[in-house]
Design a protein around this motif. Structure first.
Motif, PDB file in Angstrom:
ATOM      1  N   SER B  59       5.662 -17.248   0.121  1.00 16.77           N
ATOM      2  CA  SER B  59       5.323 -16.395  -1.033  1.00 16.77           C
ATOM      3  C   SER B  59       6.246 -15.177  -1.088  1.00 16.77           C
ATOM      4  CB  SER B  59       3.874 -15.925  -0.956  1.00 16.77           C
ATOM      5  OG  SER B  59       3.020 -17.007  -0.747  1.00 16.77           O
ATOM      6  N   GLU B  60       6.554 -14.649   0.085  1.00 16.44           N
ATOM      7  CA  GLU B  60       7.481 -13.506   0.127  1.00 16.44           C
ATOM      8  C   GLU B  60       8.850 -13.910  -0.430  1.00 16.44           C
ATOM      9  OE1 GLU B  60       5.600 -11.396   4.155  1.00 16.44           O
ATOM     10  OE2 GLU B  60       7.403 -12.626   4.297  1.00 16.44           O
ATOM     11  N   ILE B  61       9.328 -15.073   0.007  1.00 16.83           N
ATOM     12  CA  ILE B  61      10.639 -15.529  -0.462  1.00 16.83           C
ATOM     13  C   ILE B  61      10.604 -15.785  -1.971  1.00 16.83           C
ATOM     14  CG2 ILE B  61      12.372 -17.368  -0.275  1.00 16.83           C
ATOM     15  CD1 ILE B  61      12.290 -15.470   2.143  1.00 16.83           C
ATOM     16  N   GLY B  62       9.478 -16.301  -2.441  1.00 18.42           N
ATOM     17  CA  GLY B  62       9.337 -16.511  -3.885  1.00 18.42           C
ATOM     18  C   GLY B  62       9.483 -15.204  -4.653  1.00 18.42           C
ATOM     19  N   ARG B  63       8.878 -14.159  -4.133  1.00 15.40           N
ATOM     20  CA  ARG B  63       8.988 -12.846  -4.790  1.00 15.40           C
ATOM     21  C   ARG B  63      10.419 -12.318  -4.719  1.00 15.40           C
ATOM     22  NH1 ARG B  63       4.582  -9.454  -4.520  1.00 15.40           N
ATOM     23  NH2 ARG B  63       5.951  -7.921  -5.513  1.00 15.40           N
ATOM     24  N   VAL B  64      11.076 -12.569  -3.607  1.00 16.78           N
ATOM     25  CA  VAL B  64      12.475 -12.128  -3.478  1.00 16.78           C
ATOM     26  C   VAL B  64      13.345 -12.851  -4.508  1.00 16.78           C
ATOM     27  CG1 VAL B  64      14.519 -12.171  -1.974  1.00 16.78           C
ATOM     28  CG2 VAL B  64      12.289 -11.464  -1.062  1.00 16.78           C
ATOM     29  N   ARG B  65      13.113 -14.148  -4.669  1.00 13.77           N
ATOM     30  CA  ARG B  65      13.882 -14.910  -5.678  1.00 13.77           C
ATOM     31  C   ARG B  65      13.712 -14.271  -7.059  1.00 13.77           C
ATOM     32  NH1 ARG B  65      11.212 -19.917  -3.356  1.00 13.77           N
ATOM     33  NH2 ARG B  65      12.697 -20.772  -1.844  1.00 13.77           N
ATOM     34  N   GLU B  66      12.462 -13.923  -7.393  1.00 11.58           N
ATOM     35  CA  GLU B  66      12.194 -13.321  -8.705  1.00 11.58           C
ATOM     36  C   GLU B  66      12.936 -11.996  -8.856  1.00 11.58           C
ATOM     37  OE1 GLU B  66       7.612 -15.021  -8.813  1.00 11.58           O
ATOM     38  OE2 GLU B  66       7.966 -12.857  -9.054  1.00 11.58           O
ATOM     39  N   ALA B  67      12.947 -11.221  -7.787  1.00 14.38           N
ATOM     40  CA  ALA B  67      13.586  -9.897  -7.859  1.00 14.38           C
ATOM     41  C   ALA B  67      15.114 -10.012  -7.963  1.00 14.38           C
ATOM     42  CB  ALA B  67      13.209  -9.086  -6.616  1.00 14.38           C
ATOM     43  N   LEU B  68      15.673 -11.025  -7.293  1.00 15.50           N
ATOM     44  CA  LEU B  68      17.137 -11.156  -7.277  1.00 15.50           C
ATOM     45  C   LEU B  68      17.689 -11.845  -8.522  1.00 15.50           C
ATOM     46  CD1 LEU B  68      17.870 -12.121  -3.542  1.00 15.50           C
ATOM     47  CD2 LEU B  68      17.921  -9.859  -4.613  1.00 15.50           C
ATOM     48  N   ALA B  69      16.846 -12.673  -9.158  1.00 24.13           N
ATOM     49  CA  ALA B  69      17.339 -13.495 -10.272  1.00 24.13           C
ATOM     50  C   ALA B  69      18.073 -12.689 -11.356  1.00 24.13           C
ATOM     51  CB  ALA B  69      16.194 -14.296 -10.878  1.00 24.13           C
ATOM     52  N   PRO B  70      17.559 -11.525 -11.767  1.00 22.91           N
ATOM     53  CA  PRO B  70      18.289 -10.786 -12.809  1.00 22.91           C
ATOM     54  C   PRO B  70      19.586 -10.144 -12.288  1.00 22.91           C
ATOM     55  CG  PRO B  70      15.994 -10.059 -12.634  1.00 22.91           C
ATOM     56  CD  PRO B  70      16.291 -10.866 -11.419  1.00 22.91           C
TER      57      PRO B  70
END
Lengths: 237, 150
Positions: B59-70
């Motif tokens: 779940s943490e990595i999922g949130r990191v993906r969301e933050a980095l995507a833009p």
């Protein structure tokens, strides 16, 4: 049809860079559908951004040649198996570029010829017995084409790596990659789990770090770097 | 414990970093994965995972993906790798003459953003040594797909 005959049929339109299907078939070594080829061209134009595709300026043609080369290397994996073909393709791109005008023939575009030189250096590495390294480098060229944020490969750094490997054909084959500057780096994991890392700088020096049974670090000319690693079994190779 | 911007991450916590494909070998970080381009003096960007308050690492990595995507063009061959903060600090102290620290530096849309400080700006050998040391701490279990499988 031989590659040289095919090259004679090279065409170049005035508005876009368009590789000749027959030429690419010879170099790729398999049938190439026109649709797939033009997909590669469109992909290269996308990479260049749509607004930059206009009049065929020398800069645009050079950029197109370079990106088509990369896209083709991704679309046709057999190029990875044969660095010689990739080299020919690089030369072919350079040839197309040089045909756009008489003046260009006497002054080949540096960007395009850089691609050809990179192909030549990969061949040098393969000829030195490092086939796997040559394959890794071609894969790396393709990966760079996929990601606009990846740095371009420094040809001077690649030249340094090729010279180093050619001077030391007995070394174990390294794993190669790129640092954030586009300099080629090489890694060796030794039997005792030591790790040797070299970054090939564009001025014939190598930045080197060893961690494990012997710790060492330094930046030296290519010819002196193995001296630093003498305590490791690697240095004796 | 509540930390404010600029505070050091606890040694028991973890930081992640996105690596593009050219900075990986066999799915693990290359030795140059934690180096910077010449002239770049910015801290190495990472994300502080425990700050995200998620129940598990995925779940943490999922949130990191969301933050980095833009901010980044992540590719399917890229990976997100995870470091334990305390292990990283200790290992670098052990192998180099440098002392690194992980500092929380939230950015807009990326609250968990942090930076690895302590890299010497003028000593590229030490920088390579730090990076190589950090690389050796990361095992296959510490590596996650940058783009999750469909």
């Amino acid at each position: 049809m031989t590659a040289s005959t095919a090259m004679e049929r090279t065409t170049l339109t005035s508005s876009t860079w368009r590789p000749d299907q027959a030429v690419v078939e010879v170099l790729v070594g398999e049938p190439v559908s026109l649709d797939r080829l033009m997909d590669a061209v469109r992909e290269s134009q996308r990479l260049l951004s749509a607004e930059s595709v206009g009049p065929a300026t020398p800069e645009l043609l050079a950029q197109s040649a370079q990106s088509v080369f990369r896209v083709l290397a991704t679309a046709y994996p057999r190029l990875h198996e044969n660095p010689a073909r990739a080299y020919e393709l690089g030369l072919q791109l350079g040839l197309q570029q040089s045909r756009r005008s008489e003046s260009a023939r006497s002054q080949p575009d540096p960007v395009t010829w850089e691609v050809a030189e990179q192909g030549s250096l990969v061949m040098t590495i393969k000829d030195a017995g490092f086939d796997g390294v040559a394959g890794q480098l071609l894969s790396l060229f393709s990966l760079i084409g996929e990601d606009p944020h990846e740095p371009d490969v420094s040809t001077a750094s690649l030249r340094n790596l090729a010279a180093f490997l050619a001077e030391h054909p007995g070394l174990p084959p390294p794993s190669v990659g790129l640092d954030p500057n586009g300099y080629v780096d090489a890694e060796w994991t030794l039997p005792d789990d030591s790790l040797v890392v070299m970054v090939f700088l564009p001025d014939d020096r190598i930045r080197c770090v060893a961690i494990g049974s012997v710790d060492a670090s330094g930046t030296r000319h290519r010819r002196d770097i193995l001296e630093m690693l003498k305590p490791l079994p690697f240095g004796a190779a | 414990m509540i930390l404010v911007e600029g505070e050091h991450l606890p040694r028991s916590d973890h930081a992640s970093r996105y690596l593009s494909s050219s900075r990986l070998v066999d799915g693990l970080p290359r030795a140059t994965a934690f180096t910077r381009a010449e002239g770049d003096t910015c801290p190495i960007s990472v994300n502080w995972l425990e700050q995200l308050k998620e129940p598990d690492r995925e779940s943490e990595i999922g949130r990191v993906r969301e933050a980095l995507a833009p901010k980044l063009t992540m590719t399917k061959r890229g990976r997100i790798v995870v470091l334990n903060v305390g292990d990283a600090i200790a290992a670098v102290e052990d192998t180099s003459s440098c002392v690194i620290s992980f500092v929380h530096e939230p950015e807009e849309g990326d609250d968990s953003h942090a930076g690895i400080h302590g890299y010497p700006d003028e000593d590229k050998e030490q920088e390579l040594l730090i990076s190589t040391t950090l690389k050796r701490l990361i095992a296959a279990d510490d590596v996650y797909l940058a783009l999750p499988s469909p």
